[in-house]
Design an enzyme around this catalytic site. Structure first.
Site, PDB file in Angstrom:
ATOM      1  N   PRO A   1       0.783  -1.238   0.000  1.00 54.21           N
ATOM      2  CG  PRO A   1      -0.196  -1.146   2.110  1.00 54.21           C
ATOM      3  CD  PRO A   1       0.532  -2.063   1.199  1.00 54.21           C
TER       4      PRO A   1
ATOM      5  CE  LYS B   1       0.915   5.629  -7.740  1.00 54.12           C
ATOM      6  NZ  LYS B   1       0.170   6.776  -8.254  1.00 54.12           N
TER       7      LYS B   1
END
Ligand code: RFL
Ligand code: PHB
Length: 391
Positions: A292, A296
Site C-alpha cells: 500500500p 496504487k
C-alpha cells in the site's frame, strides 16, 4: 441466465467496469460472494490519482466525489531529522491526488448500478468453464441453488483470492511474487487529522503514515511484524507509537479520538502476467497486488478496466478483438512501472528486522536524494500523481 459480460466480484474493478460497459450500451451481470453491507464497509484505499477521479466523472458518477474529495497537492516526508513537503502539483505541471475513500467509491458505483440492474449479492462463484471457447460459463450459487451464467466474455475482478486466476491452466500462468518481512497495522479514528496532507515517516521503530478520510476522521498506519496480533496492541500503544514515529524526536502529537476500526494487513507484490486466457480477462487485484505504500492498488485497477472496457466494447460492437489482443501488453507496462515505484517506496521507508547499517544508510541516501534533487523529486511526483492512460 445469459449476459454479454459476466463480472466476478463487486470490488472497485468490477463496479467500474460494469459502469463503463453500461455507458457503452453493453449488458453485464455482477456476481458477488458477499453482501452489500460487507462490501460497502471494507475500509481500504484512500488516495486516488487525478485520473481515477476524472474517470468517475467521465462515467457519470462524479457528483459526490466533486463535493466530498479532499484534494492533495503534495505529501510530507519525515526521516533522519528532515521534514520536507514534496510539492507534487508544482513538480508535475498541475497534477494532484485526492483523498476519497474506497468506501465512497464503492457506494457511488453501487448506487449507479442499482438504478438499472442490481449486483447479484451473496452469489459466490464456484468455478468458470469453457473460457477458451466462444461460450464461456460462470457457475455460482444463489439461495443454495447451483446456477450457470452464460456470457460472451468473463471479467475476473475477484481480487487476489478469487477463483478466476486459479482457473487458468498452470502451464499458461506466468506469475511473480515478493512478500515483505513486515505488515501494516491500520486504524480509523474519530480524530481531526493534524496535517492536511499525507505524511510518510521512516523511524527506527518502523514506518508510520498519517492520512485521513474527512476533516474529522483520521486514517493512520504503523509498520508491525508479520506474526503480530492486533490483540497485542491497545489503542493507547498505537497512538503512542504513531506520535513517536511521526514525531521524529520532536514533541509532535496527533489528535486522539475513538478508534472505530483496526486491523493488520500483510504487504505483498504480485503480478500475474497472464491477464487473458481465451475469453477470460483478469483485472485489478486478481492480476496484481502492490504494497500500500504509494497508494496504487485501486488506481491500477481503474487503469486496467479502462483498457478492458474499451476492448470489450469494440469486440462486442464491432467484432474486432484488436484492443483485447493488446490488453496484457498495455496493462503490464503500467503494472511493472507501478510495481517498481511501490516496492522502492516501501523498501525506502520500512525497517526490516536484521537490516544492515549499510542498507539503512542507502535508504536515507535515497530519501535525501528526493529532497535535495528536483529531478529526483519530479520522478517521485510523476509516479505518485499517476501516469497518463492509453485508453
Ligand atoms: P477487491 O476489492 O478485492 O474486490 C474483489 C471482489 O471479489 C469478490 N469475490 C468473489 N465474488 C464472487 N465469487 C467469488 N468466488 C469471489 N471471490 C472474491 C470479493 O468479495 C470482492 O468484493 O479487488 P479489486 O476490485 O481489484 O480492487 C482492488 C482494491 O480493493 C485494492 O487494490 C486497494 O484497496 C488497494 N489499496 C489502495 N489502493 C489505492 O489505489 N490507494 C490507496 O490509498 C490504497 N490503500 C489499499 C490501501 C489496500 C489496503 N489493504 C487492506 C489491502 C490500504 C490498505 C490497508
Ligand atoms: C490511506 O489513506 O488509506 C492511505 C494513504 C496513503 C497510502 C496508503 C493508504 O500510501
Amino acid at each position: 441466465m445469459k449476459t454479454q459480460v459476466g463480472i466476478i466480484g463487486a470490488g472497485p474493478a468490477g463496479l467500474f467496469l460494469a459502469q463503463m460497459l453500461h455507458r457503452a450500451g453493453i449488458d453485464s451481470v455482477i456476481l458477488e460472494s458477499k453482501d452489500q453491507n460487507y462490501v460497502m464497509g471494507r475500509v481500504r484505499a484512500g488516495v486516488l490519482e487525478q485520473g481515477a477521479i476524472d474517470t468517475l466523472k467521465e462515467i457519470g458518477v462524479g457528483e459526490n466525489v466533486e463535493a466530498e474529495r479532499m484534494e492533495h497537492e503534495g505529501i510530507t516526508f519525515k526521516f533522519d531529522g528532515v521534514e520536507r513537503y514534496i510539492d507534487v502539483k508544482a513538480l508535475t505541471g498541475g497534477r494532484t491526488v485526492s483523498v476519497y475513500g474506497q468506501q465512497s467509491v464503492v457506494r457511488d458505483l453501487i448506487d449507479a448500478r442499482n438504478s438499472y440492474n442490481e449486483v447479484k449479492w451473496h452469489c459466490p462463484v464456484s468455478s468458470i468453464s469453457d473460457f477458451e471457447t466462444d461460450k464461456p460459463k460462470i457457475h455460482f450459487t444463489e439461495n443454495g441453488e447451483e446456477k450457470t451464467l452464460a456470457c460472451d466474455y468473463i471479467a475476473g475482478t475477484d481480487g487476489f483470492w478469487g477463483p478466476s486466476r486459479q482457473a487458468i491452466p498452470a502451464a499458461k500462468q506466468r506469475t511473480h511474487e515478493f512478500v515483505y518481512p513486515y505488515s501494516w497495522l491500520g486504524i480509523l479514528a474519530e480524530a481531526k487529522p493534524v496535517s492536511h496532507v499525507v505524511i510518510y515517516a521512516n523511524h527506527e521503530n518502523g514506518f508510520a503514515l498519517q492520512s485521513m478520510r474527512s476533516p474529522e476522521i483520521s486514517r493512520l498506519y504503523i509498520q508491525c511484524d508479520n506474526d503480530d496480533d492486533i490483540k497485542n496492541w491497545s489503542d493507547e500503544m498505537i497512538w503512542d507509537e504513531l506520535d513517536l514515529r511521526l514525531g521524529q524526536g520532536t514533541d509532535f502529537k496527533l489528535n486522539r479520538g475513538p478508534v472505530i476500526q483496526k486491523g493488520i494487513s500483510p504487504l505483498r507484490s504480485f503480478v500475474s502476467e497472464t491477464m487473458r486466457c481465451g475469453r477470460l480477462f483478469l483485472a485489478g487485484d486478481s492480476a496484481h497486488i502492490v504494497p500500500p505504500t504509494g497508494a496504487k492498488g485501486l488506481n491500477l485497477a481503474v487503469a486496467d478496466v479502462r483498457v478492458l472496457a474499451a476492448g470489450l466494447t469494440k469486440a462486442i460492437k464491432d467484432g474486432s478483438e484488436d484492443i483485447l489482443d493488446q490488453y496484457e501488453a498495455i496493462c503490464l507496462d503500467r503494472i511493472w512501472k507501478t510495481q517498481r515505484f511501490s516496492w522502492w517506496l516501501t523498501t525506502s521507508f520500512h525497517r526490516a528486522k536484521g537490516m544492515s547499517t549499510f542498507e539503512h544508510k542507502l535508504q536515507l541516501a535515497t530519501l535525501h536524494t528526493i529532497v535535495s534533487s528536483e529531478a529526483a523529486a519530479t520522478s517521485f511526483a510523476e509516479s505518485y500523481a499517476g501516469m497518463p492512460y492509453i485508453y
